[in-house]
Design a protein around this motif. Structure first.
Motif, PDB file in Angstrom:
ATOM      1  N   VAL A  70       0.807  -1.225   0.000  1.00 10.43           N
ATOM      2  CA  VAL A  70       0.000   0.000   0.000  1.00 10.43           C
ATOM      3  C   VAL A  70       0.838   1.272   0.000  1.00 10.43           C
ATOM      4  O   VAL A  70       0.286   2.375  -0.073  1.00 10.43           O
ATOM      5  N   CYS A  71       2.167   1.146   0.079  1.00 10.80           N
ATOM      6  CA  CYS A  71       3.045   2.316   0.182  1.00 10.80           C
ATOM      7  C   CYS A  71       2.824   3.266  -0.995  1.00 10.80           C
ATOM      8  O   CYS A  71       2.710   2.841  -2.147  1.00 10.80           O
ATOM      9  N   GLY A  72       2.809   4.547  -0.693  1.00  5.76           N
ATOM     10  CA  GLY A  72       2.589   5.550  -1.732  1.00  5.76           C
ATOM     11  C   GLY A  72       3.850   6.092  -2.357  1.00  5.76           C
ATOM     12  O   GLY A  72       3.784   6.905  -3.286  1.00  5.76           O
ATOM     13  N   GLN A  73       5.032   5.644  -1.886  1.00  3.73           N
ATOM     14  CA  GLN A  73       6.290   6.212  -2.369  1.00  3.73           C
ATOM     15  C   GLN A  73       7.188   5.210  -3.091  1.00  3.73           C
ATOM     16  O   GLN A  73       7.830   5.545  -4.072  1.00  3.73           O
ATOM     17  N   CYS A 116       8.270   2.708   2.525  1.00  8.80           N
ATOM     18  CA  CYS A 116       9.126   3.774   3.045  1.00  8.80           C
ATOM     19  C   CYS A 116       8.957   3.978   4.541  1.00  8.80           C
ATOM     20  O   CYS A 116       9.845   4.504   5.208  1.00  8.80           O
ATOM     21  N   ASP A 117       7.816   3.566   5.092  1.00  9.02           N
ATOM     22  CA  ASP A 117       7.478   3.742   6.496  1.00  9.02           C
ATOM     23  C   ASP A 117       7.363   5.211   6.895  1.00  9.02           C
ATOM     24  O   ASP A 117       7.421   5.534   8.082  1.00  9.02           O
ATOM     25  N   ALA A 118       7.245   6.090   5.893  1.00  3.06           N
ATOM     26  CA  ALA A 118       7.176   7.522   6.190  1.00  3.06           C
ATOM     27  C   ALA A 118       5.989   8.208   5.526  1.00  3.06           C
ATOM     28  O   ALA A 118       5.539   9.252   5.996  1.00  3.06           O
ATOM     29  N   CYS A 119       5.496   7.657   4.442  1.00  2.00           N
ATOM     30  CA  CYS A 119       4.380   8.291   3.741  1.00  2.00           C
ATOM     31  C   CYS A 119       3.078   8.109   4.528  1.00  2.00           C
ATOM     32  O   CYS A 119       3.015   7.346   5.491  1.00  2.00           O
ATOM     33  N   ASP A 120       2.048   8.827   4.094  1.00  5.51           N
ATOM     34  CA  ASP A 120       0.761   8.765   4.793  1.00  5.51           C
ATOM     35  C   ASP A 120       0.210   7.345   4.848  1.00  5.51           C
ATOM     36  O   ASP A 120      -0.335   6.914   5.868  1.00  5.51           O
ATOM     37  N   GLY A 128      -1.082   2.573   7.837  1.00  8.29           N
ATOM     38  CA  GLY A 128      -1.045   1.124   7.977  1.00  8.29           C
ATOM     39  C   GLY A 128      -0.484   0.700   9.319  1.00  8.29           C
ATOM     40  O   GLY A 128      -1.026  -0.213   9.973  1.00  8.29           O
ATOM     41  N   GLU A 129       0.587   1.351   9.775  1.00  7.58           N
ATOM     42  CA  GLU A 129       1.161   1.021  11.074  1.00  7.58           C
ATOM     43  C   GLU A 129       0.176   1.352  12.192  1.00  7.58           C
ATOM     44  O   GLU A 129       0.037   0.592  13.162  1.00  7.58           O
ATOM     45  N   GLU A 130      -0.519   2.462  12.078  1.00  6.98           N
ATOM     46  CA  GLU A 130      -1.541   2.823  13.062  1.00  6.98           C
ATOM     47  C   GLU A 130      -2.628   1.750  13.137  1.00  6.98           C
ATOM     48  O   GLU A 130      -3.117   1.419  14.227  1.00  6.98           O
ATOM     49  N   PHE A 189      -9.674  -3.270  10.238  1.00  8.52           N
ATOM     50  CA  PHE A 189      -9.081  -2.195   9.460  1.00  8.52           C
ATOM     51  C   PHE A 189      -8.599  -2.744   8.116  1.00  8.52           C
ATOM     52  O   PHE A 189      -8.642  -3.943   7.867  1.00  8.52           O
ATOM     53  N   ASP A 190      -8.084  -1.852   7.264  1.00  6.74           N
ATOM     54  CA  ASP A 190      -7.556  -2.308   5.972  1.00  6.74           C
ATOM     55  C   ASP A 190      -6.335  -3.205   6.162  1.00  6.74           C
ATOM     56  O   ASP A 190      -6.153  -4.178   5.425  1.00  6.74           O
ATOM     57  N   LEU A 191      -5.464  -2.863   7.086  1.00  7.43           N
ATOM     58  CA  LEU A 191      -4.361  -3.748   7.480  1.00  7.43           C
ATOM     59  C   LEU A 191      -4.698  -4.239   8.878  1.00  7.43           C
ATOM     60  O   LEU A 191      -4.864  -3.446   9.814  1.00  7.43           O
TER      61      LEU A 191
END
Length: 256
Positions: free
Chosen positions: A51-54, A60-64, A69-71, A99-101
């Motif tokens: 699902v990463c946007g970057q 990246c563990d930094a994008c929205d 996802g981590e939340e 949730f989605d994840l």
């Protein structure tokens, strides 16, 4: 941060990278291998990479999207912890929301039929926020026997919007019909050199303690991170005393 941060099991990581790069991650995966080697960790990484946007074929563990996802994973764990404290069986499973994840873990000794029923009800729906749903089931062998057929129906008719990742130390604890519908990714014990480096960097043990810990944990990163030399010695001492006593009796008998 990304897949390069995963410790050990390069073949499993390479397999995951290959699936991501091809854009063909199967609808059902089975991560299998010894406890403590990072199966669930890599499953969570794969979920965020999907699902990463970057990044492509990574996260990246930094994008929205990665942060969201981590939340979701953290919220799922907190919800499970809260439900485990509830004594009333009906209230314990009341109002399940995925949730989605999503991490799906045992609420009691088992992953309950209501948990799998909720999985099935949302697996075919469009994700709420992220481009895809990923459900991580850990440990898969804890699924209650009454819920297995429900899960099997999802695997037989895989949803387009959802990927299931089953985590199980021994794949043969699962039904053949479950195994046959999942692509298996096999994990091995983590190399001793990596475990010892981890102990030196994060646990700050002496050289002798690191060597001992590396032998004791048997390639388990989880055990390495929680290794306590004093506790190990406390548990080991009665056995050493017993062996000394046996050796002493043998020596006395021989001398007589």
């Amino acid at each position: 941060m990304g897949l390069e941060s995963f410790l050990g099991n390069p073949k499993a990581v390479a397999e995951v990278r290959g699936m991501l790069a091809s854009g063909r991650v199967p609808g059902a995966l089975l991560f299998t291998g010894p406890d403590g080697v990072g199966k669930k960790t890599l499953a969570r990484m794969l979920a965020k990479a999907m699902v990463c946007g970057q990044r492509r074929a990574d996260f990246c563990d930094a994008c929205d999207r990665c942060r969201k996802g981590e939340e979701m994973f953290v919220a799922a764990q907190e919800d499970l912890a809260r439900r485990r404290e509830i004594k009333d069986p009906l209230r314990r499973i009341e109002g399940l929301v995925y949730f989605d994840l999503q991490l799906i873990e045992p609420i009691t000794r088992y992953i309950l039929i209501e948990q799998v029923r909720q999985l099935r009800s949302v697996a075919y729906t469009h994700p709420f926020v992220l481009p895809r749903r990923v459900f991580v089931i850990d440990p898969a062998q804890a699924i209650h026997w009454q819920a297995i057929d429900l899960l099997l129906k999802v695997l037989e008719e895989p949803p387009e919007t959802t990927t299931l990742i089953l985590v199980c130390p021994n794949a043969y604890e699962l039904r053949p019909t479950i195994r046959s519908r999942c692509r298996r990714v096999t994990f091995l014990p983590v190399e001793n050199s990596l475990v010892e480096a981890l102990l030196e960097e994060e646990i700050h043990l002496s050289k002798a303690q690191r060597a001992l810990a590396t032998r004791v944990v048997g390639g388990s990163v989880a055990k390495a991170k929680t290794f306590d030399p004093a506790e190990f010695q406390r548990r080991r001492q009665p056995w050493l005393d017993f062996l000394d006593a046996v050796a002493g009796k043998t020596a006395d008998t021989t001398a007589a």
